[in-house]
Enzyme design. Structure first.
Site, PDB file in Angstrom:
ATOM      1  N   HIS A  67       0.833  -1.203   0.000  1.00 46.41           N
ATOM      2  CA  HIS A  67       0.000   0.000   0.000  1.00 46.41           C
ATOM      3  C   HIS A  67       0.864   1.248   0.000  1.00 46.41           C
ATOM      4  O   HIS A  67       2.039   1.203   0.342  1.00 46.41           O
ATOM      5  CB  HIS A  67      -0.957   0.003   1.195  1.00 46.41           C
ATOM      6  CG  HIS A  67      -0.280  -0.125   2.521  1.00 46.41           C
ATOM      7  ND1 HIS A  67       0.102  -1.350   3.038  1.00 46.41           N
ATOM      8  CD2 HIS A  67       0.099   0.792   3.444  1.00 46.41           C
ATOM      9  CE1 HIS A  67       0.669  -1.158   4.214  1.00 46.41           C
ATOM     10  NE2 HIS A  67       0.685   0.130   4.487  1.00 46.41           N
ATOM     11  N   GLY A  68       0.231   2.330  -0.421  1.00 47.36           N
ATOM     12  CA  GLY A  68       0.942   3.592  -0.442  1.00 47.36           C
ATOM     13  C   GLY A  68      -0.016   4.752  -0.585  1.00 47.36           C
ATOM     14  O   GLY A  68      -1.168   4.583  -0.986  1.00 47.36           O
TER      15      GLY A  68
END
Length: 155
Positions: A67-68
């Site tokens: 994720h980011g």
């Protein structure tokens, strides 16, 4: 965020992604995400790698949630892939990973990002759900399982 379908669309599911390693996985998932979000794939890969340097997003049981937070993204975006063969991911339990949920969020989506991560984590950590995801025959079946996972948890 009440359920995964708030940020996962039926056409953002890959039932048979083939990759050799984590780097190739991030590149393929970023390319798919780029087509849906308009964010350059290299921006997505850079964000995923930056987060991964803090510690593996492979959290056990053959599952990972790379994720980011992405500058210029205006909504949460999810992409799910079931890999044709498990890959090494430096997961906390050292097991290879075959179920991967990519989660991208706007830079300012603090609480929503955490709620979404928690929802994805709950769905993938549930052994029955993970087993069904591994056994599903189509991307439609995968999407139905993921979209319904949160609703089952809430019931």
């Amino acid at each position: 965020m009440s359920d995964l379908s708030d940020f996962l669309a039926a056409d953002s599911v890959d039932a048979a992604m083939t990759v050799a390693n984590k780097k190739a996985l991030f590149q393929q998932m970023a390319a798919a995400a780029s087509r849906k979000t308009g964010i350059p794939a290299k921006t997505i890969v850079a964000s995923l790698n930056e987060r991964e340097r803090l510690g593996s997003t492979g959290f056990g049981g053959g599952t990972a949630i790379p994720h980011g937070k992405i500058e210029g993204l205006d909504h949460m975006f999810g992409f799910f892939a079931r890999l044709t063969a498990p890959i090494e991911f430096q997961a906390v339990d050292t097991l290879p990973v075959d179920l991967v949920f990519l989660l991208l969020s706007p830079v300012d989506a603090g609480a929503d990002h955490l709620k979404a991560l928690a929802g994805v984590s709950r769905a993938l950590r549930d052994r029955a759900t993970a087993a069904k995801l591994r056994g599903a025959r189509s991307k439609d079946a995968l999407f139905a399982l993921l979209a319904g996972a949160e609703a089952r948890d809430a019931a």
